[in-house]
Design a protein around this motif. Structure first.
Motif, PDB file in Angstrom:
ATOM      1  N   MET A   1       0.825  -1.210   0.000  1.00  0.00           N
ATOM      2  CA  MET A   1       0.000   0.000   0.000  1.00  0.00           C
ATOM      3  C   MET A   1       0.860   1.263   0.000  1.00  0.00           C
ATOM      4  SD  MET A   1      -2.855  -1.295  -0.397  1.00  0.00           S
ATOM      5  CE  MET A   1      -3.740   0.253  -0.438  1.00  0.00           C
ATOM      6  N   ALA A   2       2.185   1.113  -0.110  1.00  0.00           N
ATOM      7  CA  ALA A   2       3.068   2.288  -0.101  1.00  0.00           C
ATOM      8  C   ALA A   2       2.889   3.093  -1.387  1.00  0.00           C
ATOM      9  CB  ALA A   2       4.518   1.840   0.057  1.00  0.00           C
ATOM     10  N   GLU A   3       2.839   4.389  -1.219  1.00  0.00           N
ATOM     11  CA  GLU A   3       2.663   5.247  -2.388  1.00  0.00           C
ATOM     12  C   GLU A   3       3.877   5.119  -3.305  1.00  0.00           C
ATOM     13  OE1 GLU A   3       0.657   8.945  -1.088  1.00  0.00           O
ATOM     14  OE2 GLU A   3       1.694   9.718  -2.890  1.00  0.00           O
ATOM     15  N   GLY A   4       3.646   5.061  -4.566  1.00  0.00           N
ATOM     16  CA  GLY A   4       4.751   4.973  -5.528  1.00  0.00           C
ATOM     17  C   GLY A   4       5.215   3.549  -5.778  1.00  0.00           C
ATOM     18  N   VAL A   5       4.729   2.587  -4.979  1.00  0.00           N
ATOM     19  CA  VAL A   5       5.094   1.182  -5.214  1.00  0.00           C
ATOM     20  C   VAL A   5       3.989   0.530  -6.036  1.00  0.00           C
ATOM     21  CG1 VAL A   5       5.500  -1.073  -4.151  1.00  0.00           C
ATOM     22  CG2 VAL A   5       6.480   0.982  -3.127  1.00  0.00           C
ATOM     23  N   PRO A   6       4.284   0.097  -7.262  1.00  0.00           N
ATOM     24  CA  PRO A   6       3.244  -0.567  -8.055  1.00  0.00           C
ATOM     25  C   PRO A   6       2.817  -1.885  -7.415  1.00  0.00           C
ATOM     26  CG  PRO A   6       5.194  -0.069  -9.394  1.00  0.00           C
ATOM     27  CD  PRO A   6       5.571   0.164  -7.969  1.00  0.00           C
ATOM     28  N   LEU A   7       1.512  -2.143  -7.437  1.00  0.00           N
ATOM     29  CA  LEU A   7       0.935  -3.394  -6.921  1.00  0.00           C
ATOM     30  C   LEU A   7       0.328  -4.072  -8.142  1.00  0.00           C
ATOM     31  CD1 LEU A   7       0.192  -4.975  -4.301  1.00  0.00           C
ATOM     32  CD2 LEU A   7      -1.920  -3.675  -4.236  1.00  0.00           C
TER      33      LEU A   7
END
Ligand SMILES: NC(=O)c1ccc[n+]([C@@H]2O[C@H](COP(=O)([O-])OP(=O)(O)OC[C@H]3O[C@@H](n4cnc5c(N)ncnc54)[C@H](OP(=O)(O)O)[C@@H]3O)[C@@H](O)[C@H]2O)c1
Length: 349
Positions: free
Chosen positions: A106-112
């Motif tokens: 759920m970290a911003e900038g980390v693609p899931l």
């Protein structure tokens, strides 16, 4: 899509002795993933253990801060705290990380990323140039592979999902405990409960993750939050409610999924869409009462779908679509190792 200059990366597997780590090795070999050098990392407990990969023997090394020198791709599956500590170190050293834990999802900038759903999310990431990509939770992946094509066709407005989750989702120790308990119960002995606090064999219980103030456990919250991140949706647009349950199945999760759709969609139309969807297989023989089972899915790549039927609880004034489906998927493969390797394959192109 990313263009990598690296055709055969140096690959590290963190957690190589675990349930997902072992599946990584199987999937990499089966898919003929190009690898120059392979480094297998685990805890101090496993140092020196030997693993055969493509006919060559590799020794397990201890994970340290220096493990990632010269590594282009690091596949992490050693738990959230190890990922939190070592994924940034790996990325800093130039390795592109694909992380199976929940640490960065759920970290911003980390693609899931689920490659069948949002492959575009890896744009700009290149192998050997650092960066972290998160692999979603296994239950989320198994739900979204079949539900996304239906969403694209008829716009999902609400999902109510109940999971039937296998021991393998809890790692190698959970699988061993289910085996041991099954023997013990059949022998009339009290079951040994080390991994889970209650009897697992011949029983089932609410998912063992922590329960929050609102009554939902962490696994259920992950399914909701991760779906919104992957779809770029919100609770206002798509309502999602999950109930996650551990069942005494060795491998492969099942899910009962109820969908409310903006547009009408008949079961046979949904089956036709799913027949053509990547990563989906249909087992739907009502006459023979033959539908997907965890054993159908175990060791396989696809998510199996069946029991596609209209939700008859809707009255005639409802003008949208309402469907029920039952799905099974191998969470060690599509829910973890396979999905992560498919993400890495996107970076090879
Ligand atoms: N199981 C699933 O279906 C699934 C699905 C999606 C995501 N995941 C995630 O994948 C991760 C691993 O799950 P798993 O099921 O494979 O667990 P597992 O079978 O318990 O394996 C854990 C792995 O982590 C290693 N490890 C533990 N402590 C370590 C340390 N201090 N330093 C280095 N390595 C260490 C273990 O090495 P040793 O053998 O040396 O202890 C082992 O290789 C978890 O984050 C899990 O949430 C699992």
């Amino acid at each position: 899509m990313s263009q990598s200059q690296i055709n055969a990366p140096n690959v590290a597997i963190v957690g190589a002795t675990g349930a997902v780590g072992q599946e990584f090795l199987a999937v990499l070999a089966q898919r003929n993933f190009p690898i120059d050098k392979l480094k297998l990392l685990a805890s101090a407990r496993s140092v020196g253990a030997q693993v055969t990969f493509r006919g060559q023997t590799h020794k397990i090394e201890q994970l340290t801060q220096d493990s990632f020198e010269g590594i282009d791709l690091a596949l992490f599956s050693a738990g959230g705290s190890i990922s939190k500590q070592f994924a940034p170190i790996a990325s800093e050293a130039g390795a592109t990380v694909v992380d199976n834990s929940s640490a960065f999802r759920m970290a911003e900038g980390v693609p899931l990323v689920v490659p069948e759903v949002n492959p575009e999310a890896v744009q700009g990431i290149e192998l050997g140039k650092g960066g972290i990509i998160a692999n979603p939770n296994c239950s989320t992946i198994i739900m979204l592979v079949p539900v996304t094509p239906l969403h694209r066709a008829a716009n999902v407005q609400r999902i109510v999902v109940s999971t039937y989750q296998a021991a393998s989702g809890g790692g190698a120790a959970a699988m061993a405990e289910l085996q041991q308990q099954t023997r013990e119960v059949l022998d009339g002995k009290p079951p040994t409960c080390n991994v889970f606090p209650q009897q697992y064999a011949f029983n089932l219980f609410s998912h063992n993750s922590a329960v929050g103030q609102d009554g939902y456990n962490l696994e259920e919250i992950k399914m909701v939050q991760e779906t919104h991140k992957i779809w770029g949706s919100s609770t206002e647009k798509v309502g999602i409610s999950a109930t996650c349950v551990r069942v005494p199945v060795m491998r492969a999760h099942a899910e009962s999924i109820n969908l409310t759709l903006e547009k009408p969609l008949e079961p046979d139309q949904a089956i036709e869409i799913l027949r053509n969807a990547p990563g989906v297989s249909i087992i739907d023989d009502a006459q023979a009462n033959r539908f997907p089972t965890p054993l159908d899915a175990a060791g396989k790549d696809d998510v199996y779908v069946g029991r596609v039927r209209r939700d008859t609880s809707r009255n005639d004034s409802f003008t949208g679509g309402a469907l029920n489906l039952f799905v099974c998927g191998d969470q060690l493969r599509k829910g973890a190792a396979l999905n992560a390797v498919q993400i890495a394959e996107l970076l090879l192109r």
